[in-house]
Design a protein around this motif. Structure first.
Motif, PDB file in Angstrom:
ATOM      1  N   CYS A   1      39.916  33.742  26.598  1.00 45.19           N
ATOM      2  CA  CYS A   1      38.695  33.934  25.814  1.00 45.19           C
ATOM      3  C   CYS A   1      37.500  34.016  26.761  1.00 45.19           C
ATOM      4  O   CYS A   1      37.408  33.255  27.723  1.00 45.19           O
ATOM      5  CB  CYS A   1      38.519  32.779  24.837  1.00 45.19           C
ATOM      6  SG  CYS A   1      36.924  32.793  24.016  1.00 45.19           S
TER       7      CYS A   1
ATOM      8  N   HIS B   1      32.669  28.761  16.798  1.00 37.17           N
ATOM      9  CA  HIS B   1      33.598  29.499  17.659  1.00 37.17           C
ATOM     10  C   HIS B   1      34.920  28.734  17.780  1.00 37.17           C
ATOM     11  O   HIS B   1      36.000  29.328  17.706  1.00 37.17           O
ATOM     12  CB  HIS B   1      33.003  29.735  19.040  1.00 37.17           C
ATOM     13  CG  HIS B   1      33.981  30.330  20.016  1.00 37.17           C
ATOM     14  ND1 HIS B   1      34.293  31.685  20.022  1.00 37.17           N
ATOM     15  CD2 HIS B   1      34.758  29.768  20.974  1.00 37.17           C
ATOM     16  CE1 HIS B   1      35.207  31.910  20.953  1.00 37.17           C
ATOM     17  NE2 HIS B   1      35.500  30.777  21.554  1.00 37.17           N
TER      18      HIS B   1
ATOM     19  N   CYS C   1      39.111  29.705  17.596  1.00 40.54           N
ATOM     20  CA  CYS C   1      39.618  30.010  18.934  1.00 40.54           C
ATOM     21  C   CYS C   1      40.459  28.837  19.466  1.00 40.54           C
ATOM     22  O   CYS C   1      39.918  27.841  19.935  1.00 40.54           O
ATOM     23  CB  CYS C   1      38.480  30.314  19.892  1.00 40.54           C
ATOM     24  SG  CYS C   1      39.056  30.631  21.579  1.00 40.54           S
TER      25      CYS C   1
ATOM     26  N   CYS D   1      39.767  27.783  23.323  1.00 43.32           N
ATOM     27  CA  CYS D   1      38.612  26.931  23.595  1.00 43.32           C
ATOM     28  C   CYS D   1      38.820  25.534  22.996  1.00 43.32           C
ATOM     29  O   CYS D   1      38.357  24.538  23.553  1.00 43.32           O
ATOM     30  CB  CYS D   1      37.338  27.567  23.057  1.00 43.32           C
ATOM     31  SG  CYS D   1      36.833  29.000  24.031  1.00 43.32           S
TER      32      CYS D   1
ATOM     33  N   ARG E   1      34.771  33.021  26.366  1.00 44.79           N
ATOM     34  CA  ARG E   1      33.928  31.823  26.286  1.00 44.79           C
ATOM     35  C   ARG E   1      34.618  30.582  26.839  1.00 44.79           C
ATOM     36  O   ARG E   1      34.109  29.472  26.712  1.00 44.79           O
ATOM     37  CB  ARG E   1      33.541  31.572  24.829  1.00 44.79           C
ATOM     38  CG  ARG E   1      32.814  32.757  24.219  1.00 44.79           C
ATOM     39  CD  ARG E   1      32.102  32.335  22.987  1.00 44.79           C
ATOM     40  NE  ARG E   1      31.140  31.266  23.229  1.00 44.79           N
ATOM     41  CZ  ARG E   1      30.272  30.866  22.324  1.00 44.79           C
ATOM     42  NH1 ARG E   1      30.263  31.425  21.131  1.00 44.79           N
ATOM     43  NH2 ARG E   1      29.446  29.892  22.604  1.00 44.79           N
TER      44      ARG E   1
HETATM   45 ZN   LIG Z   1      37.192  30.807  22.810  1.00 45.50          ZN
END
Ligand SMILES: [Zn+2]
Lengths: 158, 206
Positions: free
Chosen positions: A3, A29, A33, A36, A5
Motif C-alpha cells: 500500500c 483508510h 486496508c 496498514c 500509505r
Molecule cells: Zn494501506
C-alpha cells in the motif's frame, strides 16, 4: 502488494499525536486496508512487548545529591551592584570626579578666604595645621590644574 | 484524561523552573527527582553500564541547570531536557566508541563484590532487548529509545533530535526491523525468540 500509505505516520497514529482530522482520515483508510492495519498492530504489539521486557532500572541515590552539590544554587539570584563590573567602573569615575571637585573647591576657598594677603603668601590663622600649609596663591590654580590633569590621565589609562 | 495529566506535568514544570530562575536554586532537586528515573534509563541504553549511566545523567542535569535560562517557557521541559540528554549521549558515544559486545559479555557479571548495583546490572543485562537496542547505530537506537521506552511521539522526537518528523517515522520503521533481526535468530523459526511480535505478522511487514 504494498500500500502506498504503508509508510505513513502510523507511529504518530498509535501515539494519538495527530490532529483529529488527520486521525479520522487515517482511521478510515485502516478500515479497508489490511496491510496498514497489520502495521499498526505490529507497532502496538512492539510497544506492549517492550514495555513488558523493560526491567525497572532505579537511578542511584547519589545522582540527586551529586547534582545538587555541583550546581551553583545562587546562579539565578539577582546580582548585587558591587559585583557588576559596569557599575564598578561607574563608581570609580564618580570617585575621581569627586576628588577633582574637592581639590578645585579647596583652591577656590583658599583664594577667597584670604583676600587681604599682601605678599601673595598665606599665613593661615592661629592653628598649628594652618601654619604648615603656606602656599603661594599664584601657584594655587597651577597645582589644582596639575592634579586634575593627573587624575584625567589616570582615568584614561584604565 | 491522558491530556490532563500531561497538562499538569507541564504546568508543574513551568512553576518549578520559574521559581528556580528567580533564585530558588534548591528547587532544582525537584526537577532531578521528577526526571532522573526516565533519564537514567534512557542514558543506560547508550552506555550499557551503570557507572557511565550515572555520570552522564549527572552531567546532563548539571548542563540543563546551567542553561536553564535558555529554556523557553510554554514549551515542554521534558523535550528540552531530552534534547540535551540525547546530544550528550551521542557525543559520549562518538568519543568513547563503546564496546557493546564486551560490556554485554557474561564475564563482566561475575565480579567479586555483589553490591546492589551489580545485582541490578545482572538483572538488567538479562534484558536482551536493551543490549540489542544499544547495539544499533545511534540514529536508530535514539528514535527507538525515545518512542518505545520514553513514550515520546514522533513529533516530540523530531523536536528533541532536530530531524524532520517524516525522518523519525522512517527511522522508526527501519530501526524496528533492525531490532527484530537482532533478536530473531536466523537459523531456527525463532518462535520463542521473537521478542517483538508474532512471526506471522512480521512476514507481512517487509
Ligand atoms: Zn494501506
Amino acid at each position: 502488494m504494498t500500500c502506498y500509505r504503508s509508510r505513513d505516520n502510523w507511529h504518530s497514529y498509535v501515539k494519538y499525536s495527530l490532529s483529529e482530522a488527520e486521525r479520522d482520515e487515517m482511521a478510515s483508510h485502516l478500515a479497508h486496508c489490511p496491510e496498514c492495519r497489520s502495521i499498526v498492530a505490529i507497532i502496538q504489539e512492539t510497544l506492549e512487548s517492550l514495555a513488558k521486557k523493560q526491567v525497572i532500572l532505579c537511578p542511584p541515590l547519589d545522582i540527586k545529591i551529586n547534582v545538587m552539590k555541583a550546581i551553583d544554587k545562587n546562579r539565578y539570584r539577582e546580582t548585587i551592584v558591587s559585583t557588576n563590573p559596569f557599575h564598578l567602573f561607574e563608581l570609580k569615575n564618580w570617585g575621581v570626579s569627586m576628588i577633582a571637585a574637592g581639590i578645585l573647591l579647596f583652591a577656590l576657598n583658599l583664594t577667597t578666604l584670604s583676600p587681604g594677603s599682601e605678599n601673595g603668601q598665606m599665613t593661615e590663622l592661629h592653628t598649628e595645621l594652618g601654619k604648615q600649609i603656606t602656599i603661594p596663591f599664584d601657584k594655587m590654580s597651577q597645582v589644582a590644574n596639575d592634579a586634575l590633569e593627573k587624575i584625567e590621565s589616570l582615568r584614561l589609562s584604565k | 484524561m491522558h491530556d490532563d495529566e500531561a497538562q499538569n506535568i507541564l504546568k508543574g514544570d513551568e512553576e518549578l523552573i520559574k521559581s528556580i530562575l528567580s533564585g530558588n536554586g534548591e528547587r532544582y532537586g525537584d526537577i532531578v527527582e521528577r526526571y532522573q528515573t526516565g533519564l537514567y534509563r534512557a542514558v543506560y541504553y547508550y552506555t550499557q553500564n551503570v557507572e557511565d549511566a550515572r555520570d552522564l545523567t549527572q552531567d546532563i542535569f548539571i548542563k540543563a541547570y546551567n542553561n536553564l535560562a535558555g529554556f523557553k517557557q510554554g514549551s515542554a521541559f521534558s523535550t528540552w531536557l531530552y534534547r540535551i540528554a540525547v546530544n550528550h549521549c551521542l557525543d559520549w558515544c562518538r568519543k568513547k566508541k563503546p564496546t557493546y559486545v564486551e560490556s554485554f559479555s557474561l564475564d563482566n557479571l561475575s565480579s567479586d563484590e555483589d553490591s546492589p548495583e551489580d545485582l541490578f546490572l545482572q538483572q538488567e543485562i538479562t534484558s536482551e532487548v536493551q543490549a540489542a537496542v544499544g547495539s544499533l547505530p545511534a540514529i536508530y537506537s535514539t528514535v527507538l529509545i525515545l518512542y518505545y521506552f520514553e513514550d515520546f511521539s514522533p513529533q516530540q522526537i523530531a523536536d528533541i533530535t532536530d530531524i524532520p518528523k517524516r525522518t523519525v517515522e522512517t527511522r522508526l520503521f527501519r530501526g524496528r526491523k533492525m531490532l527484530r533481526d537482532k533478536l530473531q535468530p536466523k537459523s531456527s523459526g525463532g518462535e520463542d525468540h521473537d521478542l517483538l511480535s508474532k512471526p506471522g505478522q512480521l512476514a507481512q511487514l517487509r
